[in-house]
Design an enzyme around this catalytic site. Structure first.
Site, PDB file in Angstrom:
ATOM      1  N   ASP A   1       0.863  -1.160   0.000  1.00 51.71           N
ATOM      2  CA  ASP A   1       0.000   0.000   0.000  1.00 51.71           C
ATOM      3  C   ASP A   1       0.918   1.234   0.000  1.00 51.71           C
ATOM      4  OD1 ASP A   1      -2.199   1.776   0.799  1.00 51.71           O
ATOM      5  OD2 ASP A   1      -1.224   1.721   2.759  1.00 51.71           O
TER       6      ASP A   1
ATOM      7  N   ASP B   1       0.111   5.199   1.166  1.00 47.69           N
ATOM      8  CA  ASP B   1       0.012   6.066   2.354  1.00 47.69           C
ATOM      9  C   ASP B   1       0.063   5.252   3.644  1.00 47.69           C
ATOM     10  OD1 ASP B   1      -1.147   7.433   0.046  1.00 47.69           O
ATOM     11  OD2 ASP B   1      -1.654   9.030   1.455  1.00 47.69           O
TER      12      ASP B   1
HETATM   13  P1  IMP Z   1      -3.335   4.339  -0.100  1.00 50.65           P
HETATM   14  O1  IMP Z   1      -3.114   4.333   1.384  1.00 50.65           O
HETATM   15  O2  IMP Z   1      -2.056   4.291  -0.846  1.00 50.65           O
HETATM   16  O3  IMP Z   1      -4.297   3.250  -0.514  1.00 50.65           O
HETATM   17  O4  IMP Z   1      -3.970   5.785  -0.530  1.00 50.65           O
HETATM   18  C1  IMP Z   1      -5.189   6.237  -0.041  1.00 50.65           C
HETATM   19  C2  IMP Z   1      -5.336   7.719  -0.245  1.00 50.65           C
HETATM   20  O5  IMP Z   1      -5.186   8.090  -1.618  1.00 50.65           O
HETATM   21  C3  IMP Z   1      -6.724   8.197   0.097  1.00 50.65           C
HETATM   22  O6  IMP Z   1      -6.876   8.422   1.467  1.00 50.65           O
HETATM   23  C4  IMP Z   1      -6.835   9.482  -0.698  1.00 50.65           C
HETATM   24  O7  IMP Z   1      -6.360  10.569   0.066  1.00 50.65           O
HETATM   25  C5  IMP Z   1      -5.905   9.306  -1.878  1.00 50.65           C
HETATM   26  N1  IMP Z   1      -6.579   9.204  -3.183  1.00 50.65           N
HETATM   27  C6  IMP Z   1      -6.284   9.950  -4.255  1.00 50.65           C
HETATM   28  N2  IMP Z   1      -7.023   9.587  -5.317  1.00 50.65           N
HETATM   29  C7  IMP Z   1      -7.822   8.593  -4.906  1.00 50.65           C
HETATM   30  C8  IMP Z   1      -8.810   7.786  -5.579  1.00 50.65           C
HETATM   31  O8  IMP Z   1      -9.102   7.929  -6.772  1.00 50.65           O
HETATM   32  N3  IMP Z   1      -9.403   6.841  -4.813  1.00 50.65           N
HETATM   33  C9  IMP Z   1      -9.095   6.641  -3.521  1.00 50.65           C
HETATM   34  N4  IMP Z   1      -8.181   7.366  -2.872  1.00 50.65           N
HETATM   35  C10 IMP Z   1      -7.547   8.338  -3.551  1.00 50.65           C
HETATM   36 MG    MG Z   2      -2.627   3.235   3.470  1.00 55.97          MG
END
Ligand code: IMP
Ligand code: MG
Length: 416
Positions: A155, A157
């Site tokens: 993942d 973030d």
């Molecule tokens: P992850 O933790 O890498 O899965 O990223 C999640 C974060 O990506 C979400 O909390 C959003 O802030 C951001 N985000 C940006 N674009 C999108 C999208 O199209 N769908 C879902 N999250 C998005």
């Molecule tokens: Mg995450």
């Protein structure tokens, strides 16, 4: 993140499948904690008696972990044999899923006890957090001993970098990922962040992409071992040394799974329209200081002017939109994922189980038992990494620093 409050809160609002398993293990360990690890007098603080108590408690905890390990093994065999009825573990934890590899809980406990001194504690019982880390270690050992790690998906973030941040060149995860590539393992970054163009991902992942590009230790083929899956399961990019953004978009016809071919554009629009109206209604009802963002394959609400939306409001929004879409006809035809991203709520078409499966297929059909997904979202409402558990083994981390520790643990296990 895994505070007792959060766990109890989540227990009330939703049925989280792994939670009863953790609760059961915590409950089993609470017995020797109460019986053996009770607070002793201050005068014994440094005494031999204290060491003996800790050693005894360690043995009891280890025994229990071995018993749970055997229950899991029995559960795996039950599945493999297609035996009638439920496994013993299934009777104990009705929501328990399938395990793709054996989990070496006893050895994992011994490892984490050396790191965290769990059995020396007299006032704080083995916690959910302790058990989460033990399960991660048990999974790493399972992959190394009974299988082999061919693909690691991450993942973005909170797993590779802080929430909303970017992967900078000094991030300690970079040399670890390069090491995996050098060992001919494949890497997928399976993120919810959904962009249709490569430069946006380059902005977020620049440190890693540049490091791969200039690495003298990686062959051209090893460099091709990195892909990025955006929007959970919607946009695939492969490493491309000739592109400025170091990534090239891979057209859907080259990687979509057969089931995904059946997702029609009409259904996608209908689902997103429904989700958008539910998000708008919820934002008005809760008076959220948020704007709605509609994308190609997603719709979300995010706060305006840098304010924070409180967790209860975020989770209420997730549950409202999830319920609305689930009850609709299109929601039963098309997989979707509504989740709380920490300070925003997004609804994506598909989910990370599809994202991980597509990565497995892209690399020629890697088995779930040879795939590890590392993520932080396994608990809060609509946690998007949890879905990956359907397609691969998983490790649930709580910070980018824990991801680094996990990768080092994996490396150590491979060489031990
Ligand atoms: P992850 O933790 O890498 O899965 O990223 C999640 C974060 O990506 C979400 O909390 C959003 O802030 C951001 N985000 C940006 N674009 C999108 C999208 O199209 N769908 C879902 N999250 C998005
Ligand atoms: Mg995450």
């Amino acid at each position: 993140m895994t505070t007792r409050y959060r766990v109890e809160y989540a227990l009330k609002v939703r049925d989280w499948p792994l939670l009863p398993l953790l609760a059961n293990i915590a409950g089993l360990l609470a017995v020797p904690f109460v019986l053996h690890s009770q607070p002793t007098a201050i005068s014994e603080e440094h005494g031999e008696g204290l060491k003996a108590v800790a050693a005894d408690t360690h043995l009891r905890y280890a025994e229990i972990m071995k018993d749970v390990e055997n229950l899991m093994l029995d559960h795996i065999h039950h599945h493999e044999r297609n035996a009638p009825g439920k496994s013993k573990l299934n009777l104990l934890v009705p929501t328990v899923g399938t395990f793709f590899t054996q989990l070496y809980l006893e050895d994992a406990f011994k490892y984490q006890d050396r790191q965290r001194f769990i059995s020396r504690r007299r006032f704080v019982a083995p916690s959910f957090n302790d058990i989460r880390l033990i399960l991660n270690s048990a999974q790493v050992l399972g992959l190394v001993r009974s299988s082999d790690v061919k693909l690691v998906t991450f993942d973005g973030d909170v797993t590779l970098y802080d929430d909303g941040a970017c992967l900078m060149p000094d991030n300690p995860v970079i040399p670890r990922i390069l090491r995996l590539l050098q060992q001919d393992r494949k890497i997928g970054i399976v993120t919810a962040a959904g962009y249709t163009d490569a430069p946006k991902y380059y902005e977020r992942l620049q440190g890693l992409l540049d490091a791969i590009h200039v690495s003298p230790d990686l062959t051209a083929e090893q460099k091709q071992g990195l892909i990025v899956m955006g929007g959970e399961s919607n946009f695939l990019f492969r490493f491309d040394p000739s592109a400025d953004a170091r990534l090239a978009y891979v057209p859907r016809e080259e990687w979509l799974l057969d089931e995904m071919q059946a997702w029609s554009e009409g259904d996608i629009t209908e689902l997103l329209d429904l989700a958008e109206s539910a998000l708008r209604a919820c934002a008005a009802n809760l008076n959220l200081p948020a704007a709605v963002l509609r994308k190609d394959r997603a719709v979300g609400v995010y706060p305006v002017n840098g304010v924070r939306i409180n967790r209860e409001q975020l989770e209420e929004t997730v549950l409202v939109v999830q319920n609305t879409v689930q009850r609709s006809a299109v929601g039963s035809r098309l997989p979707f994922c509504a989740f709380n991203g920490g300070n925003d709520v997004f609804v994506d078409i598909g989910d990370k189980s599809w994202g991980v499966r597509a990565c497995q297929r892209y690399f020629g059909g890697i088995d779930p038992s040879k795939t590890l997904h590392v993520g932080d979202q396994f608990l809060s409402a609509g946690a998007n990494d949890f879905k990956a558990r359907l397609a691969s083994t998983t490790a649930w981390i709580a910070s980018p620093a824990e991801t680094v520790e996990l990768l080092d643990e994996l490396e150590e296990s491979v060489h031990s």
